[in-house]
Scaffold this active site. Sequence first.
Site, PDB file in Angstrom:
ATOM      1  N   LYS A   1       4.869  28.596 -53.246  1.00  0.00           N
ATOM      2  CA  LYS A   1       4.070  29.300 -53.804  1.00  0.00           C
ATOM      3  C   LYS A   1       3.552  30.377 -53.473  1.00  0.00           C
ATOM      4  O   LYS A   1       3.248  31.506 -53.972  1.00  0.00           O
ATOM      5  CB  LYS A   1       2.957  28.173 -54.739  1.00  0.00           C
ATOM      6  CG  LYS A   1       3.655  27.213 -55.762  1.00  0.00           C
ATOM      7  CD  LYS A   1       4.305  27.882 -56.554  1.00  0.00           C
ATOM      8  CE  LYS A   1       4.260  26.968 -57.858  1.00  0.00           C
ATOM      9  NZ  LYS A   1       5.514  27.485 -59.004  1.00  0.00           N
TER      10      LYS A   1
ATOM     11  N   TYR B   1       5.186  22.857 -51.522  1.00  0.00           N
ATOM     12  CA  TYR B   1       4.892  23.270 -52.808  1.00  0.00           C
ATOM     13  C   TYR B   1       3.938  24.554 -52.396  1.00  0.00           C
ATOM     14  O   TYR B   1       4.423  25.646 -52.942  1.00  0.00           O
ATOM     15  CB  TYR B   1       4.260  22.330 -53.876  1.00  0.00           C
ATOM     16  CG  TYR B   1       3.802  22.937 -54.965  1.00  0.00           C
ATOM     17  CD1 TYR B   1       4.663  22.958 -56.014  1.00  0.00           C
ATOM     18  CD2 TYR B   1       2.435  23.063 -55.297  1.00  0.00           C
ATOM     19  CE1 TYR B   1       4.184  23.353 -57.272  1.00  0.00           C
ATOM     20  CE2 TYR B   1       1.937  23.769 -56.531  1.00  0.00           C
ATOM     21  CZ  TYR B   1       2.824  23.872 -57.757  1.00  0.00           C
ATOM     22  OH  TYR B   1       2.607  24.212 -58.951  1.00  0.00           O
TER      23      TYR B   1
ATOM     24  N   THR C   1      -0.753  19.502 -67.886  1.00  0.00           N
ATOM     25  CA  THR C   1       0.643  19.165 -68.100  1.00  0.00           C
ATOM     26  C   THR C   1       1.118  17.885 -67.277  1.00  0.00           C
ATOM     27  O   THR C   1       0.389  17.234 -66.510  1.00  0.00           O
ATOM     28  CB  THR C   1       1.736  20.280 -67.572  1.00  0.00           C
ATOM     29  OG1 THR C   1       1.490  20.537 -66.079  1.00  0.00           O
ATOM     30  CG2 THR C   1       1.298  21.665 -68.173  1.00  0.00           C
TER      31      THR C   1
ATOM     32  N   ASN D   1       9.196  30.316 -64.294  1.00  0.00           N
ATOM     33  CA  ASN D   1       8.041  29.295 -64.389  1.00  0.00           C
ATOM     34  C   ASN D   1       8.795  27.992 -63.860  1.00  0.00           C
ATOM     35  O   ASN D   1       7.809  27.104 -63.627  1.00  0.00           O
ATOM     36  CB  ASN D   1       7.777  29.232 -65.939  1.00  0.00           C
ATOM     37  CG  ASN D   1       7.079  28.233 -66.229  1.00  0.00           C
ATOM     38  OD1 ASN D   1       5.862  27.993 -65.959  1.00  0.00           O
ATOM     39  ND2 ASN D   1       7.754  27.152 -66.791  1.00  0.00           N
TER      40      ASN D   1
ATOM     41  N   ASP E   1      15.862  25.283 -69.454  1.00  0.00           N
ATOM     42  CA  ASP E   1      15.287  24.159 -68.563  1.00  0.00           C
ATOM     43  C   ASP E   1      16.373  23.118 -68.294  1.00  0.00           C
ATOM     44  O   ASP E   1      17.282  22.745 -69.158  1.00  0.00           O
ATOM     45  CB  ASP E   1      14.341  23.420 -69.772  1.00  0.00           C
ATOM     46  CG  ASP E   1      13.422  22.651 -68.867  1.00  0.00           C
ATOM     47  OD1 ASP E   1      11.984  23.181 -69.006  1.00  0.00           O
ATOM     48  OD2 ASP E   1      13.663  21.663 -68.204  1.00  0.00           O
TER      49      ASP E   1
HETATM   50  N1  LIG Z   1       0.216  22.688 -64.654  1.00  0.00           N
HETATM   51  C1  LIG Z   1      -0.691  23.397 -63.645  1.00  0.00           C
HETATM   52  O1  LIG Z   1      -1.851  23.341 -63.582  1.00  0.00           O
HETATM   53  C2  LIG Z   1       0.194  24.339 -62.716  1.00  0.00           C
HETATM   54  C3  LIG Z   1      -0.663  24.964 -61.595  1.00  0.00           C
HETATM   55  C4  LIG Z   1      -0.062  25.582 -60.834  1.00  0.00           C
HETATM   56  C5  LIG Z   1       1.280  26.023 -60.893  1.00  0.00           C
HETATM   57  N2  LIG Z   1       1.931  25.591 -61.883  1.00  0.00           N
HETATM   58  C6  LIG Z   1       3.506  26.013 -62.030  1.00  0.00           C
HETATM   59  O2  LIG Z   1       3.331  26.261 -63.361  1.00  0.00           O
HETATM   60  C7  LIG Z   1       5.019  26.212 -63.712  1.00  0.00           C
HETATM   61  C8  LIG Z   1       5.147  25.170 -64.825  1.00  0.00           C
HETATM   62  O3  LIG Z   1       4.559  23.973 -64.635  1.00  0.00           O
HETATM   63  P1  LIG Z   1       4.241  22.727 -65.601  1.00  0.00           P
HETATM   64  O4  LIG Z   1       2.589  22.301 -65.285  1.00  0.00           O
HETATM   65  O5  LIG Z   1       4.375  23.323 -66.984  1.00  0.00           O
HETATM   66  O6  LIG Z   1       5.309  21.720 -65.431  1.00  0.00           O
HETATM   67  P2  LIG Z   1       6.070  20.744 -66.230  1.00  0.00           P
HETATM   68  O7  LIG Z   1       6.606  19.715 -65.523  1.00  0.00           O
HETATM   69  O8  LIG Z   1       5.454  20.395 -67.448  1.00  0.00           O
HETATM   70  O9  LIG Z   1       7.414  21.820 -66.556  1.00  0.00           O
HETATM   71  C9  LIG Z   1       8.386  22.529 -65.797  1.00  0.00           C
HETATM   72  C10 LIG Z   1       9.627  22.583 -66.271  1.00  0.00           C
HETATM   73  O10 LIG Z   1      10.449  22.901 -65.213  1.00  0.00           O
HETATM   74  C11 LIG Z   1      11.900  22.406 -65.566  1.00  0.00           C
HETATM   75  N3  LIG Z   1      12.671  22.569 -64.255  1.00  0.00           N
HETATM   76  C12 LIG Z   1      12.390  21.711 -63.171  1.00  0.00           C
HETATM   77  N4  LIG Z   1      13.304  22.147 -62.273  1.00  0.00           N
HETATM   78  C13 LIG Z   1      14.290  23.148 -62.768  1.00  0.00           C
HETATM   79  C14 LIG Z   1      15.261  23.743 -62.356  1.00  0.00           C
HETATM   80  N5  LIG Z   1      15.821  23.511 -61.181  1.00  0.00           N
HETATM   81  N6  LIG Z   1      15.859  24.606 -63.292  1.00  0.00           N
HETATM   82  C15 LIG Z   1      15.310  24.746 -64.534  1.00  0.00           C
HETATM   83  N7  LIG Z   1      14.141  24.212 -65.086  1.00  0.00           N
HETATM   84  C16 LIG Z   1      13.787  23.289 -64.056  1.00  0.00           C
HETATM   85  C17 LIG Z   1      11.454  20.876 -65.903  1.00  0.00           C
HETATM   86  O11 LIG Z   1      12.415  20.500 -66.465  1.00  0.00           O
HETATM   87  C18 LIG Z   1      10.324  21.055 -66.865  1.00  0.00           C
HETATM   88  O12 LIG Z   1      10.653  21.194 -68.109  1.00  0.00           O
HETATM   89  C19 LIG Z   1       5.500  25.433 -62.470  1.00  0.00           C
HETATM   90  O13 LIG Z   1       6.155  26.683 -61.625  1.00  0.00           O
HETATM   91  C20 LIG Z   1       4.216  24.832 -61.686  1.00  0.00           C
HETATM   92  O14 LIG Z   1       4.334  24.859 -60.437  1.00  0.00           O
HETATM   93  C21 LIG Z   1       1.325  24.528 -62.991  1.00  0.00           C
END
Ligand SMILES: NC(=O)c1ccc[n+]([C@@H]2O[C@H](COP(=O)([O-])OP(=O)(O)OC[C@H]3O[C@@H](n4cnc5c(N)ncnc54)[C@H](O)[C@@H]3O)[C@@H](O)[C@H]2O)c1
Length: 375
Positions: free
Chosen positions: A239, A235, A269, A164, A102
């Site tokens: 995706k 985004y 989140t 992720n 992370d």
């Molecule tokens: N939360 C949802 O409902 C949802 C829906 C669709 C897709 N997603 C996808 O799920 C994944 C996780 O999202 P989340 O909701 O847990 O978000 P989040 O912001 O809680 O977690 C994402 C993490 O990725 C880390 N990060 C960001 N850029 C980075 C990089 N360049 N290198 C390494 N780490 C990096 C951040 O520091 C963070 O801790 C993402 O890809 C997001 O697009 C989430």
Amino acid sequence: MLLRQRTAEEPDLSELRDDSEVHPLGSIPLARVRDDLAVAERARRLLDELLLVCEREVQDAYSAQVPNLEGKVAIVTGAGRGIGREHALALAEAGANIVVNDLGAALSGEGHDDTPAQQVVQEIEAQDGEAVANGENVADFAGAERLVAQAIERFGRLDILVNNAGILRDRMIVNMTEAEWDSVIAVHLKGHFAPTRHAAAYWRERAKAGEEVRGRVINTSSPSGVFGNVGQSNYGAAKAGIAGFTLIVAQELQRYGVTVNCLAPNARTRMTEDTFDMGAPAEGFDPLDPSNMSPLVVALSADEAQGITGQVFHVWGGAINALQGWSPGELFASDEKWNADALLAELTERFPGGVAPTGMVAGMQAAGGQSLRAQ
Ligand SMILES: NC(=O)c1ccc[n+]([C@@H]2O[C@H](COP(=O)([O-])OP(=O)(O)OC[C@H]3O[C@@H](n4cnc5c(N)ncnc54)[C@H](O)[C@@H]3O)[C@@H](O)[C@H]2O)c1
């Protein structure tokens, strides 16, 4: 239990002192009764031991409900918080050693903080698991190479890569800046390509050396990408690209024993809490708990899932839907090159009311989920 009750009713062997006495119930010599009781006692002890073995077997069968990933090594990117953190904890609980990657970035992708990854490492270690933190930016090609190398140096191998990490910079297309576009495409799309590219090279090397590889790549798309969400052209494009990347890389890596699948998750989140009104229920099952996303990651990582590849799974609470994307639809067939006028006439005839995307919420509902907005 029953056995113990029965023995409690048995006569006390120590009372049978005189071999010449006869049992009050009949003419069986007491010595024989004593021998028979001794045999029965030995049988009882054996049955007790058997019962204990059976109890242990039943307990093991229940505790083995999590697929066993003992000895496997997993990288989870963006595992410092949110969904990635849950994946890391669940994979560790199943026995895998984890590289917790992370960058510790803000939601928009800015900044760097090693603390979130380190905290997840501590959580895994507190549960007797093994983990190491990694602060690389997944969109940095050389950084992704170092990430894969760290897993191999530290734990001796790599089996599972969960891509992720992600950021958000939402804006309507008319106002979107170049930086907003570039940064989101980089973290998601290149951030999937770079770790996958280096892991794939490693697995190909292992396969060519004659090893039986059971590699796993598990990518992260989004309902925004597969159904299309307004305000997220950067985004959603990234995706949707990740879903396409999954289909192609799954086919390329099948020959090396690597499966490549993808999640389209939904969870509460920091990424969604500001945009959507979706508080946790006061009691009972919370469909938007981010930990609901992780059983699929653990299941796909198991050896038994070796035949499942190239799939994009929409996950909403307990509803997991293996999506069918871009399947063939309305066919406009001609034996020769179409004339534009004739084609237009055909289009308007076949689509009399026009045709347009139904939008993200309708897609999510059709897949077994719901909108994240207040109902
Ligand atoms: N939360 C949802 O409902 C949802 C829906 C669709 C897709 N997603 C996808 O799920 C994944 C996780 O999202 P989340 O909701 O847990 O978000 P989040 O912001 O809680 O977690 C994402 C993490 O990725 C880390 N990060 C960001 N850029 C980075 C990089 N360049 N290198 C390494 N780490 C990096 C951040 O520091 C963070 O801790 C993402 O890809 C997001 O697009 C989430």
